[in-house]
Scaffold this motif. Structure first.
Motif, PDB file in Angstrom:
ATOM      1  N   GLN A 607       0.815  -1.215   0.000  1.00 47.22           N
ATOM      2  CA  GLN A 607       0.000   0.000   0.000  1.00 47.22           C
ATOM      3  C   GLN A 607       0.852   1.271   0.000  1.00 47.22           C
ATOM      4  O   GLN A 607       0.361   2.358  -0.256  1.00 47.22           O
ATOM      5  N   THR A 608       2.105   1.194   0.301  1.00 46.92           N
ATOM      6  CA  THR A 608       2.963   2.365   0.409  1.00 46.92           C
ATOM      7  C   THR A 608       3.590   2.708  -0.928  1.00 46.92           C
ATOM      8  O   THR A 608       3.767   1.844  -1.794  1.00 46.92           O
ATOM      9  N   ALA A 609       3.897   3.994  -1.046  1.00 50.81           N
ATOM     10  CA  ALA A 609       4.525   4.462  -2.281  1.00 50.81           C
ATOM     11  C   ALA A 609       5.923   3.900  -2.439  1.00 50.81           C
ATOM     12  O   ALA A 609       6.382   3.649  -3.559  1.00 50.81           O
ATOM     13  N   ILE A 610       6.611   3.653  -1.303  1.00 56.44           N
ATOM     14  CA  ILE A 610       7.967   3.098  -1.383  1.00 56.44           C
ATOM     15  C   ILE A 610       7.925   1.695  -1.965  1.00 56.44           C
ATOM     16  O   ILE A 610       8.707   1.338  -2.862  1.00 56.44           O
ATOM     17  N   ALA A 611       7.003   0.869  -1.432  1.00 56.73           N
ATOM     18  CA  ALA A 611       6.889  -0.494  -1.943  1.00 56.73           C
ATOM     19  C   ALA A 611       6.507  -0.496  -3.410  1.00 56.73           C
ATOM     20  O   ALA A 611       7.032  -1.287  -4.207  1.00 56.73           O
ATOM     21  N   GLN A 612       5.560   0.408  -3.775  1.00 53.34           N
ATOM     22  CA  GLN A 612       5.143   0.478  -5.162  1.00 53.34           C
ATOM     23  C   GLN A 612       6.286   0.946  -6.062  1.00 53.34           C
ATOM     24  O   GLN A 612       6.410   0.509  -7.208  1.00 53.34           O
ATOM     25  N   SER A 613       7.072   1.863  -5.551  1.00 60.06           N
ATOM     26  CA  SER A 613       8.195   2.366  -6.351  1.00 60.06           C
ATOM     27  C   SER A 613       9.274   1.305  -6.530  1.00 60.06           C
ATOM     28  O   SER A 613       9.964   1.255  -7.568  1.00 60.06           O
ATOM     29  N   LEU A 614       9.446   0.444  -5.511  1.00 64.80           N
ATOM     30  CA  LEU A 614      10.518  -0.540  -5.560  1.00 64.80           C
ATOM     31  C   LEU A 614      10.043  -1.899  -6.055  1.00 64.80           C
ATOM     32  O   LEU A 614      10.844  -2.833  -6.157  1.00 64.80           O
ATOM     33  N   ASP A 615       8.765  -2.020  -6.302  1.00 65.65           N
ATOM     34  CA  ASP A 615       8.226  -3.310  -6.706  1.00 65.65           C
ATOM     35  C   ASP A 615       8.746  -3.694  -8.093  1.00 65.65           C
ATOM     36  O   ASP A 615       8.778  -2.853  -9.006  1.00 65.65           O
ATOM     37  N   ARG A 616       9.144  -4.955  -8.182  1.00 61.87           N
ATOM     38  CA  ARG A 616       9.684  -5.456  -9.440  1.00 61.87           C
ATOM     39  C   ARG A 616       8.860  -6.656  -9.912  1.00 61.87           C
ATOM     40  O   ARG A 616       8.226  -7.356  -9.120  1.00 61.87           O
ATOM     41  N   GLN A 617       8.920  -6.824 -11.182  1.00 66.06           N
ATOM     42  CA  GLN A 617       8.342  -8.015 -11.785  1.00 66.06           C
ATOM     43  C   GLN A 617       9.301  -8.520 -12.845  1.00 66.06           C
ATOM     44  O   GLN A 617       9.601  -7.798 -13.801  1.00 66.06           O
ATOM     45  N   GLN A 618       9.726  -9.760 -12.566  1.00 70.33           N
ATOM     46  CA  GLN A 618      10.722 -10.340 -13.462  1.00 70.33           C
ATOM     47  C   GLN A 618      11.931  -9.452 -13.595  1.00 70.33           C
ATOM     48  O   GLN A 618      12.490  -9.226 -14.663  1.00 70.33           O
ATOM     49  N   GLY A 619      12.320  -8.903 -12.467  1.00 65.11           N
ATOM     50  CA  GLY A 619      13.533  -8.108 -12.400  1.00 65.11           C
ATOM     51  C   GLY A 619      13.383  -6.676 -12.882  1.00 65.11           C
ATOM     52  O   GLY A 619      14.337  -5.905 -12.780  1.00 65.11           O
ATOM     53  N   MET A 620      12.185  -6.309 -13.346  1.00 61.48           N
ATOM     54  CA  MET A 620      11.952  -4.946 -13.845  1.00 61.48           C
ATOM     55  C   MET A 620      10.947  -4.246 -12.932  1.00 61.48           C
ATOM     56  O   MET A 620      10.032  -4.874 -12.398  1.00 61.48           O
ATOM     57  N   TYR A 621      11.198  -2.960 -12.734  1.00 67.35           N
ATOM     58  CA  TYR A 621      10.255  -2.180 -11.919  1.00 67.35           C
ATOM     59  C   TYR A 621       8.902  -2.150 -12.618  1.00 67.35           C
ATOM     60  O   TYR A 621       8.800  -1.980 -13.840  1.00 67.35           O
ATOM     61  N   ARG A 622       7.898  -2.330 -11.815  1.00 69.75           N
ATOM     62  CA  ARG A 622       6.570  -2.348 -12.369  1.00 69.75           C
ATOM     63  C   ARG A 622       6.146  -0.961 -12.895  1.00 69.75           C
ATOM     64  O   ARG A 622       5.377  -0.860 -13.835  1.00 69.75           O
ATOM     65  N   GLN A 623       6.600   0.128 -12.267  1.00 66.21           N
ATOM     66  CA  GLN A 623       6.224   1.498 -12.652  1.00 66.21           C
ATOM     67  C   GLN A 623       7.441   2.237 -13.173  1.00 66.21           C
ATOM     68  O   GLN A 623       8.552   2.027 -12.687  1.00 66.21           O
ATOM     69  N   PRO A 624       7.229   3.127 -14.161  1.00 69.49           N
ATOM     70  CA  PRO A 624       8.377   3.869 -14.696  1.00 69.49           C
ATOM     71  C   PRO A 624       8.915   4.873 -13.695  1.00 69.49           C
ATOM     72  O   PRO A 624       8.242   5.250 -12.728  1.00 69.49           O
ATOM     73  N   ASP A 625      10.094   5.338 -13.960  1.00 67.21           N
ATOM     74  CA  ASP A 625      10.729   6.321 -13.062  1.00 67.21           C
ATOM     75  C   ASP A 625       9.919   7.620 -12.983  1.00 67.21           C
ATOM     76  O   ASP A 625       9.873   8.274 -11.926  1.00 67.21           O
ATOM     77  N   SER A 626       9.297   8.020 -14.084  1.00 66.83           N
ATOM     78  CA  SER A 626       8.575   9.313 -14.106  1.00 66.83           C
ATOM     79  C   SER A 626       7.371   9.325 -13.173  1.00 66.83           C
ATOM     80  O   SER A 626       6.881  10.401 -12.788  1.00 66.83           O
ATOM     81  N   ALA A 627       6.881   8.104 -12.828  1.00 68.48           N
ATOM     82  CA  ALA A 627       5.720   8.040 -11.948  1.00 68.48           C
ATOM     83  C   ALA A 627       6.087   8.101 -10.484  1.00 68.48           C
ATOM     84  O   ALA A 627       5.221   8.223  -9.615  1.00 68.48           O
ATOM     85  N   VAL A 628       7.352   7.977 -10.183  1.00 69.05           N
ATOM     86  CA  VAL A 628       7.764   7.896  -8.790  1.00 69.05           C
ATOM     87  C   VAL A 628       7.643   9.238  -8.060  1.00 69.05           C
ATOM     88  O   VAL A 628       7.090   9.298  -6.945  1.00 69.05           O
ATOM     89  N   PRO A 629       8.143  10.356  -8.575  1.00 64.07           N
ATOM     90  CA  PRO A 629       8.145  11.594  -7.763  1.00 64.07           C
ATOM     91  C   PRO A 629       6.769  12.029  -7.314  1.00 64.07           C
ATOM     92  O   PRO A 629       6.582  12.487  -6.175  1.00 64.07           O
ATOM     93  N   SER A 630       5.799  11.934  -8.204  1.00 66.62           N
ATOM     94  CA  SER A 630       4.459  12.391  -7.845  1.00 66.62           C
ATOM     95  C   SER A 630       3.842  11.577  -6.733  1.00 66.62           C
ATOM     96  O   SER A 630       2.888  12.025  -6.080  1.00 66.62           O
ATOM     97  N   LYS A 631       4.323  10.325  -6.508  1.00 65.85           N
ATOM     98  CA  LYS A 631       3.786   9.516  -5.433  1.00 65.85           C
ATOM     99  C   LYS A 631       4.142  10.077  -4.070  1.00 65.85           C
ATOM    100  O   LYS A 631       3.447   9.825  -3.070  1.00 65.85           O
ATOM    101  N   PHE A 632       5.236  10.813  -4.014  1.00 65.57           N
ATOM    102  CA  PHE A 632       5.708  11.290  -2.720  1.00 65.57           C
ATOM    103  C   PHE A 632       5.366  12.764  -2.460  1.00 65.57           C
ATOM    104  O   PHE A 632       5.180  13.139  -1.293  1.00 65.57           O
ATOM    105  N   VAL A 633       5.293  13.614  -3.503  1.00 66.53           N
ATOM    106  CA  VAL A 633       4.952  15.029  -3.308  1.00 66.53           C
ATOM    107  C   VAL A 633       3.434  15.124  -3.291  1.00 66.53           C
ATOM    108  O   VAL A 633       2.774  15.177  -4.335  1.00 66.53           O
TER     109      VAL A 633
END
Length: 976
Positions: A607-633
């Protein structure tokens, strides 16, 4: 005794014999013989004859007569002053005695009452004038007393000071006699004047016939009454003095009769002179064409015409004509004086009285024979009004207001533009530092990298925590395998195949099978049944870690069923470890479990933005880098816990701080908040928790917001100025902008826009305040209003110009302009600092409201044009000459007849011109009209025509003196 006259050879030999005065009256009683005079003294003996003359007290006749010393101018002046003083003293004495004569007359009449008995037949015949002249004294009764108490003689002796010396010459005797008559008449004259003043004209007319005869003239015209009475008394005194002078030395009776007759003759001569001399003068003035000719007929005719025009009661044609002009005189005196407000202005009679009949008469006569007088008066009044208005006329130029407004507008627009530029520079400087250093992918990569580092550091801590437990020894995994089988058996087949990670959940069974020996080995070793599967505890903790990862991934993927099933296996492992971990490692175990839970909460909870940002699938992050900053601000009302977690896990990492700052700036710019200060302030409030960690950024954004607001204010101010004031290419909507649309040539149109504004007072106030209330701007505005007022209130036709080319003011139009609410409020603002000028204009307009009323009156039928007539026509001369030639008339008649005709016609012609002239003068000069109407009031004519009467009482004293003749000679004669 020797004869003293002997020394005079030409003198008679002896002194004339004494004449007996009684020898002429043989029947007279014998008078006593007077004693003989003493003989002259004898010449004393002596050698000198001169001494003898000196002893006798007479001059020596042999000596030459001394010549009189010539008199100087000073001597003559002194003698003249002495003579004048003597005359003045005698005049005062005479006036005093005359007043006493009248004051004591009642007592004197009572004292002489017994003499009335002489009128009884047989007692005494009435004295006649012949008796007085001849000296005959009839027998009868005399007065009761020679000097009765309070009588005239008694009053003179007791009330008056000692009399001056007796008159020594005719001048003093004349002065005393004239003073006596005037003093005697002064008492009744003063009484009548007081009675007239107390009763008034109307009260005097309501008195009885006798009282009215005396009081009415004094009430009607006190000055004229006094003049008439003094003149009559003076004439009576002159006549009486002349009679007395002619009868000097005669008896009192003779002298009194002469004085009475002389006084009456003087009065008659005066009356005749007053009646004839003016007529002669009138004829002479008429014959010589005197321009100032006037007479009683002219004055009365003019008064009648004025009364008829003013519609006074009794003044209409066909009525008695004995009307009263006092109401018209009162109207003149009560009427307003225009010259109080307009010095030099002369209103007409109609203007002063506001009488429509007089206005109509003026209207008709302004084109008559004296039309030039009216034209001249109009020009003079126009000049007077112009002069009065000129005192308040502004001297500025209409363009001064526009210049002041335009200069002020240009300055303001320039200042506003410069202010916008200055504030914009500050804003640019403030926002120049608010730029992003990286894009969204870079920001997201930095945050992930920092979180990965933080997670790895946490893993290292976890490993450290579990390392103590993992190295604690070995344990049988058979119970764990049984737990796993129980969970598996409880799970449906479908879930087992799709949800369970079989490669992980089968590990305990695999370990148990792997620990069982071969049958051959078991038999050889004598082992029976299943053998314990003892393995290092690290095998179990490692399995737990793997299952935790699988559960986290399931939750991240949204497969809660799978995560729930995996959690059951993890709980089984925890239960197994709790049972198998030695007691001495129980605390380390609990600590390791806490570290794992904390790590999972921090980095792996889906449920946390950190887990979502670091979540991987088959060694690849599930979400792109551009989606990460907005999760925290996030805003304070959003997922602010994610931001707090980020700051807690990697807040000190520069990569995170720069990324978060960049994200905030990017967010502000993408929303355009730098150009919207209010929205930027709201943003700072919404993201308050974020900015608590970035105070410097909040300050920079706040500064940018303030400067941006200043830019907006400056731009709005500049826009508002242009909107209101206008510019070279924009028409303003405010009073200043609308005014400046017009050039100097259209200043009146511009000011008319101000007057037509919804609130003219506020509009002109804004204009003047905008222009700085400079004297030049105010004077320029006044000038514009002045020219507008002139166009509205001055006549504009060629026929209305005065001789000097000036157009007269129209009083009603002037007052209407000033009273117009729009104009009045603007004028009040323009003259706020100098109200006296506006008050002067208003007073002039108010004063002129009742003038030129003749221009609104209907002209009467008559034009008033005088008709010409010749003094003598040829026909008149021929008829008179032929009558003389035929012997029908004498030469004297011929001359007097021609003279009479010439005189009558000259007077008639002169009267016609004089009537027109005097009538026009009265119409144009109310003061002169008032004097004319008052002096020639028809209601007062009879009273003013009455003769003087106050001289009469003093003549009673004269008659009494005549009857009380105390001549000793007469007394001796009458005693025979």
């Amino acid at each position: 005794m020797s004869d003293p006259w002997a020394i005079f050879p030409d003198a008679p030999s002896a002194a004339p014999a004494a004449i007996d005065p009684w020898s002429q009256f043989p029947d007279a009683p014998v008078a006593p013989t007077p004693a003989a005079p003493p003989a002259p003294a004898a010449l004393p003996a002596g050698p000198s004859t001169a001494d003898q003359f000196k002893a006798l007290g007479i001059p020596d006749p042999r000596q030459p007569i001394p010549q009189a010393k010539p008199r100087s101018g000073l001597d003559m002046l002194i003698e003249g002053l002495q003579g004048a003083a003597g005359m003045a003293a005698q005049g005062v004495r005479g006036a005093s005695e005359g007043a006493m004569n009248l004051a004591g007359l009642p007592v004197d009449l009572v004292n002489a009452a017994p003499m009335l008995l002489n009128l009884i037949p047989g007692v005494q015949r009435s004295p006649s004038l012949s008796d007085l002249v001849t000296g005959e004294q009839p027998r009868g009764f005399g007065p009761m007393s020679r000097k009765p108490f309070a009588g005239s003689e008694w009053l003179k002796e007791n009330l008056l000071p000692a009399p001056p010396p007796a008159p020594v010459n005719a001048a003093e005797r004349f002065t005393k006699r004239i003073g006596e008559e005037i003093g005697a008449s002064a008492v009744p004259t003063a009484g009548l004047l007081a009675a007239g003043a107390r009763a008034g004209v109307q009260g005097a007319r309501e008195m009885g016939p006798l009282a009215r005869m005396f009081v009415e003239p004094a009430a009607v015209d006190p000055g004229r009454f006094l003049q008439k009475e003094v003149m009559a008394s003076g004439l009576m005194g002159v006549g009486a003095a002349t009679g007395g002078e002619l009868t000097q030395g005669q008896s009192k009776g003779v002298q009194g009769a002469a004085e009475l007759g002389g006084g009456l003759a003087a009065l008659g001569a005066g009356a005749m002179t007053r009646a004839t001399v003016p007529k002669v003068i009138e004829v002479l003035n008429a014959l010589r064409g005197s321009p100032n000719y006037t007479d009683r007929v002219v004055r009365e005719t003019v008064v009648n015409r004025l009364g008829e025009a003013a519609n006074l009661p009794g003044a209409r044609m066909g009525e008695t004509g004995d009307f009263n002009t006092d109401p018209l005189v009162e109207a003149i005196q009560r009427g307003s004086r225009v010259n109080d407000a307009v010095p030099g202005y002369q209103e007409s009679l109609a203007d002063r009285t506001q009488n429509p009949g007089l206005a109509a008469l003026e209207y008709g006569r302004q084109s008559g024979p004296n039309s030039g007088m009216y034209t001249q008066r109009v020009g003079e009044n126009t000049n007077a009004i112009d002069a009065a208005m000129a005192r308040s006329e502004p001297q500025g130029s209409p363009g001064q207001l526009r210049v002041a407004l335009e200069d002020r507008r240009d300055n303001l627009l320039g200042e506003a533009s410069a202010n916008v530029e200055a504030v914009q520079r500050r804003f640019d400087e403030a926002t120049a530092r608010l730029n992003t250093a990286m894009n969204a992918e870079g920001r997201g990569a930095n945050i992930r990298a920092a979180l990965e580092d933080a997670k790895e550091a946490a893993r290292e801590v976890e490993r450290e925590a579990w390392s103590g437990v993992a190295n604690a020894g070995s344990a049988d995994v058979t119970p764990l395998a049984e737990r796993f089988r129980a969970i598996t058996d409880a799970t449906g087949e479908a879930s087992q195949r799709t949800a369970l990670p079989r490669e992980l959940t089968s590990i305990p069974d695999d370990l148990v099978r792997r620990a069982q020996p071969d049958e051959t080995v078991a038999a050889a070793q004598g082992l029976q049944g299943p053998q314990p599967a003892v393995y290092p505890i690290s095998q179990v903790t490692d399995l737990r870690s793997r299952l935790s990862t699988a559960a986290r991934e399931a939750r991240t993927a949204g497969d809660d069923n799978k995560a729930r099933l995996i959690d059951q296996y993890i709980e089984a492992i925890d239960g197994h470890l709790e049972a198998t971990v030695p007691e001495n490692l129980r605390q380390a175990y609990e600590q390791a479990r806490g570290v794992s839970r904390d790590l999972n909460d921090r980095f792996t909870r889906p449920q946390t933005a950190i887990a979502q940002s670091l979540d991987r699938q088959q060694g690849m992050y599930r979400q792109p880098d551009s989606a990460v900053p907005s999760k925290f601000v996030q805003a304070d009302e959003g997922r602010i816990a994610d931001f707090e977690s980020l700051m807690r896990e990697a807040g000190n990492d520069d990569r995170v701080r720069s990324a978060v700052r960049d994200q905030i700036v990017s967010d502000v710019r993408s929303r355009g908040l730098l150009e919207q200060p209010d929205q930027l302030d709201a943003y700072l409030r919404q993201y308050g928790r974020v900015f608590e960690r970035f105070p410097d950024l909040r300050q920079e954004l706040g500064t940018a917001a303030g400067v941006g607001r200043a830019v907006r204010v400056a731009e709005d101010a500049a826009t508002s100025l242009v909107r209101d004031l206008g510019s070279d290419n924009v028409r303003g909507r405010g009073p200043v902008g609308r005014y400046l649309v017009f050039g100097d040539e259209n200043a009146e149109r511009a000011m008319r826009g101000v007057l037509n504004a919804p609130r003219p007072g506020e509009a002109i106030d804004e204009l003047l305040n905008f222009a700085g209330n400079t004297p030049e701007a105010v004077e320029g505005a006044r000038r514009i209003l002045w020219e507008m007022m002139q166009k509205n209130a001055r006549r504009g036709g060629e026929s209305t110009k005065s001789v000097t080319g000036q157009q007269p003011w129209m009083p009603n139009a002037l007052k209407s302009f000033l009273d117009d609410p729009r104009n009045s409020v603007v004028l009040a603002r323009l003259y706020r600092d100098d109200p006296s000028h506006l008050m002067n204009i208003s007073n002039i307009a108010e004063a002129l409201q009742g003038v030129e009323v003749r221009t609104r009156a209907k002209a009467p039928n008559s034009s008033g044009t005088a008709q010409a007539s010749n003094v003598l026509t040829p026909e008149t001369l021929q008829s008179r000459f032929y009558a003389y030639k035929r012997g029908q008339v004498s030469g004297s008649y011929l001359f007097t007849s021609i003279a009479a005709v010439a005189g009558r016609r000259a007077v008639t012609r002169a009267r016609e011109g004089a009537i027109n002239r005097l009538l026009d003068e009265a119409l144009l000069n109310p003061e002169a009209a008032a004097v004319l109407l008052k002096e020639n009031n028809p209601a007062n004519r009879a009273a003013l025509a009455r003769r003087a009467k106050t001289w009469m009482p003093n003549q009673v004293s004269t008659v009494l003196d005549m009857l009380e003749d105390e001549d000793p000679v007469k007394d001796a004669i009458f005693r025979r």
